[in-house]
Design an enzyme around this catalytic site. Structure first.
Site, mmCIF file in Angstrom:
data_model
loop_
_atom_site.group_PDB
_atom_site.id
_atom_site.type_symbol
_atom_site.label_atom_id
_atom_site.label_comp_id
_atom_site.label_asym_id
_atom_site.label_seq_id
_atom_site.Cartn_x
_atom_site.Cartn_y
_atom_site.Cartn_z
ATOM 1 N N CYS A 115 61.205 -25.405 44.534
ATOM 2 C CA CYS A 115 61.830 -26.731 44.690
ATOM 3 C C CYS A 115 61.390 -27.732 43.624
ATOM 4 C CB CYS A 115 61.546 -27.279 46.078
ATOM 5 S SG CYS A 115 62.055 -26.150 47.371
ATOM 6 N N HIS A 255 62.070 -34.898 46.569
ATOM 7 C CA HIS A 255 62.700 -33.636 46.947
ATOM 8 C C HIS A 255 63.071 -33.718 48.424
ATOM 9 C CE1 HIS A 255 63.554 -29.570 47.818
ATOM 10 N NE2 HIS A 255 62.429 -29.335 48.474
ATOM 11 N N ASN A 285 67.879 -28.737 52.544
ATOM 12 C CA ASN A 285 66.993 -28.518 51.398
ATOM 13 C C ASN A 285 67.676 -27.557 50.425
ATOM 14 O OD1 ASN A 285 65.021 -27.660 49.617
ATOM 15 N ND2 ASN A 285 63.437 -27.379 51.174
HETATM 16 N N1 COA Z 1 64.935 -24.988 66.869
HETATM 17 C C1 COA Z 1 64.213 -25.139 68.002
HETATM 18 N N2 COA Z 1 62.895 -24.920 68.041
HETATM 19 C C2 COA Z 1 62.286 -24.565 66.903
HETATM 20 C C3 COA Z 1 62.985 -24.405 65.692
HETATM 21 C C4 COA Z 1 64.361 -24.628 65.701
HETATM 22 N N3 COA Z 1 65.131 -24.507 64.608
HETATM 23 N N4 COA Z 1 62.119 -24.048 64.744
HETATM 24 C C5 COA Z 1 60.909 -23.985 65.320
HETATM 25 N N5 COA Z 1 61.009 -24.295 66.617
HETATM 26 C C6 COA Z 1 59.963 -24.365 67.630
HETATM 27 C C7 COA Z 1 58.757 -23.535 67.283
HETATM 28 O O1 COA Z 1 58.939 -22.190 67.652
HETATM 29 C C8 COA Z 1 57.694 -24.211 68.114
HETATM 30 O O2 COA Z 1 57.783 -23.752 69.435
HETATM 31 P P1 COA Z 1 56.453 -23.473 70.284
HETATM 32 O O3 COA Z 1 55.765 -24.795 70.371
HETATM 33 O O4 COA Z 1 56.991 -22.968 71.570
HETATM 34 O O5 COA Z 1 55.685 -22.468 69.496
HETATM 35 C C9 COA Z 1 58.112 -25.673 68.107
HETATM 36 O O6 COA Z 1 59.495 -25.683 67.731
HETATM 37 C C10 COA Z 1 57.319 -26.543 67.160
HETATM 38 O O7 COA Z 1 57.243 -25.845 65.923
HETATM 39 P P2 COA Z 1 56.537 -26.478 64.685
HETATM 40 O O8 COA Z 1 56.559 -25.466 63.570
HETATM 41 O O9 COA Z 1 55.224 -27.078 65.065
HETATM 42 O O10 COA Z 1 57.565 -27.658 64.360
HETATM 43 P P3 COA Z 1 57.462 -28.738 63.247
HETATM 44 O O11 COA Z 1 57.560 -30.062 63.856
HETATM 45 O O12 COA Z 1 56.330 -28.476 62.303
HETATM 46 O O13 COA Z 1 58.804 -28.493 62.434
HETATM 47 C C11 COA Z 1 59.523 -27.520 60.373
HETATM 48 C C12 COA Z 1 59.032 -27.259 61.797
HETATM 49 C C13 COA Z 1 59.762 -26.184 59.712
HETATM 50 C C14 COA Z 1 60.816 -28.283 60.460
HETATM 51 C C15 COA Z 1 58.449 -28.352 59.623
HETATM 52 O O14 COA Z 1 57.186 -27.771 59.781
HETATM 53 C C16 COA Z 1 58.748 -28.472 58.159
HETATM 54 O O15 COA Z 1 59.736 -29.049 57.760
HETATM 55 N N6 COA Z 1 57.845 -27.974 57.284
HETATM 56 C C17 COA Z 1 58.048 -28.007 55.886
HETATM 57 C C18 COA Z 1 59.011 -26.930 55.508
HETATM 58 C C19 COA Z 1 59.564 -27.105 54.137
HETATM 59 O O16 COA Z 1 59.765 -28.185 53.686
HETATM 60 N N7 COA Z 1 59.855 -25.982 53.470
HETATM 61 C C20 COA Z 1 60.453 -25.979 52.188
HETATM 62 C C21 COA Z 1 59.456 -26.328 51.153
HETATM 63 S S1 COA Z 1 60.243 -26.885 49.707
#
Ligand code: COA
Length: 328
Positions: A115, A255, A285
């Site tokens: 990215c 980004h 993204n």
């Molecule tokens: N729909 C519903 N539930 C979801 C889900 C979805 N699409 N994706 C994950 N969950 C669930 C998880 O399984 C977890 O459940 P649990 O508590 O029963 O285990 C819960 O939601 C919380 O997950 P968590 O990973 O703590 O959520 P979060 O608030 O961190 O959000 C992301 C997840 C991926 C959105 C976030 O971590 C993120 O954006 N990270 C950066 C990713 C990124 O930018 N990547 C590209 C880099 S350039």
């Protein structure tokens, strides 16, 4: 003596017509529009149709950027295509784009920095232009991420979209142009976002395909923290190098990974919402394409005017991050 800088002369962007909404994803994995919107800010993302490939959109974005710069493809002497989703392994997507554009006087290549690819490209082009090695450089960020997204993995499939953006840079003398540019990486975090299969370490085979080894794997939570810290730090670094502060910034285009990441970075920098650009709701993204798409949308919307200070910051798999500060 007048200071020579590199300046963006024209921008462009393009994306597939296909749209994948949160409602569509609700039918594919266990998720909800509510969850996706509140945790990421994303409402929809573009998705390429079968037969659409990375260079298709890259070429459209590049043509627009060259035209708006008032140039011809033959004027371009450096063509950098930032992508983690190339058309094919060999030749580079850069060379494919070069042929399609007729940019036959350019040195063309791909640049892999996930990215952060577009800001890596801007930084390279800036250096080449300031040292006199390039007169007109074309930097592209283009991705068809949907080909590498596992649509059974709800953590990643809601995030990524397809698209391309491009910018043409040339020489300028005076106060305008790129004031500071920095790029960084830290391979110790490589497993936060990676695709294990399809290369020489794990060559493509029926087994790797069946195992989904070519899909992106992500540790979202860890990446989130690194993203916020690295984008805020590099933003402060480029501002400090230019002798400016976040209060001087007219527009911050980070980004587009997650609205909560954008908000956290802006908050750390004390840049209020009105000065931060976000299109995450519409595009998700798009990796290396996210910043050039955002930049072009801001220019089209009249949000950037002569003399404005524009701050760009990125992070991505690798992990990589970068910051570019420019006076428009
Ligand atoms: N729909 C519903 N539930 C979801 C889900 C979805 N699409 N994706 C994950 N969950 C669930 C998880 O399984 C977890 O459940 P649990 O508590 O029963 O285990 C819960 O939601 C919380 O997950 P968590 O990973 O703590 O959520 P979060 O608030 O961190 O959000 C992301 C997840 C991926 C959105 C976030 O971590 C993120 O954006 N990270 C950066 C990713 C990124 O930018 N990547 C590209 C880099 S350039």
């Amino acid at each position: 003596m007048a200071i020579t800088r590199a300046r963006i002369l024209g921008t462009g962007h393009s994306y597939p017509e296909g749209i994948l909404t949160n409602a569509d994803l609700e039918k594919m994995v266990e998720t909800s529009d509510d969850w996706i919107t509140s945790r990421t800010g994303i409402k929809q993302r573009r998705k390429a149709a079968a037969g659409e490939y990375t260079s298709l959109f890259a070429v459209r974005a590049a043509r627009q950027a060259i035209e708006r710069a008032g140039l011809e493809p033959a004027d371009i002497d450096l063509l950098l295509c930032a992508t983690v989703t190339p058309d094919q392994i060999l030749p580079s997507t850069g060379c494919i784009i070069q042929a399609e554009l007729g940019a036959n006087n350019a040195a063309a290549m791909d640049l892999v920095a996930a990215c952060s690819g577009f800001l890596y490209g801007l930084t390279m082009a800036d250096t080449m232009i300031r040292t006199g090695r390039s007169k007109y450089a074309l930097v592209i960020g283009a991705e068809i991420l949907s080909q590498y997204v596992d649509y059974t993995d709800r953590q990643t499939c809601v995030l990524f979209g397809d698209g391309a953006g491009a910018a043409v840079l040339g020489v300028v003398e005076g106060d305008r142009g790129i004031l500071a540019a920095r790029i960084r990486s830290d391979g110790r975090y490589l497993e936060q976002l990676f695709s294990p299969g399809g290369g020489t370490r794990r060559p493509p085979s029926a087994e790797t395909l069946a195992a989904g080894d070519h899909f992106f794997k992500m540790r979202g939570n860890e990446l989130f923290k690194v993203a916020v810290r690295s984008m805020a730090d590099i933003s402060r670094e480029v501002l400090e190098e230019a002798g400016l502060t976040a209060a001087d910034v007219k527009l911050f285009i980070p980004h587009q990974a997650n609205q909560r990441i954008t908000d956290a970075v802006a908050n750390k920098l004390n840049v209020e919402n009105e000065r931060v650009y976000s299109n995450i709701a519409m595009h998700g993204n798009t990796s290396s394409a996210s910043i050039p798409i955002g930049l072009d949308e801001c220019i089209e919307a009249g949000r950037i005017n002569d003399g404005d200070l524009v701050l760009l910051a990125s992070f991505g798999g690798g992990v990589t991050w970068g910051g570019v500060l420019m006076r428009w």
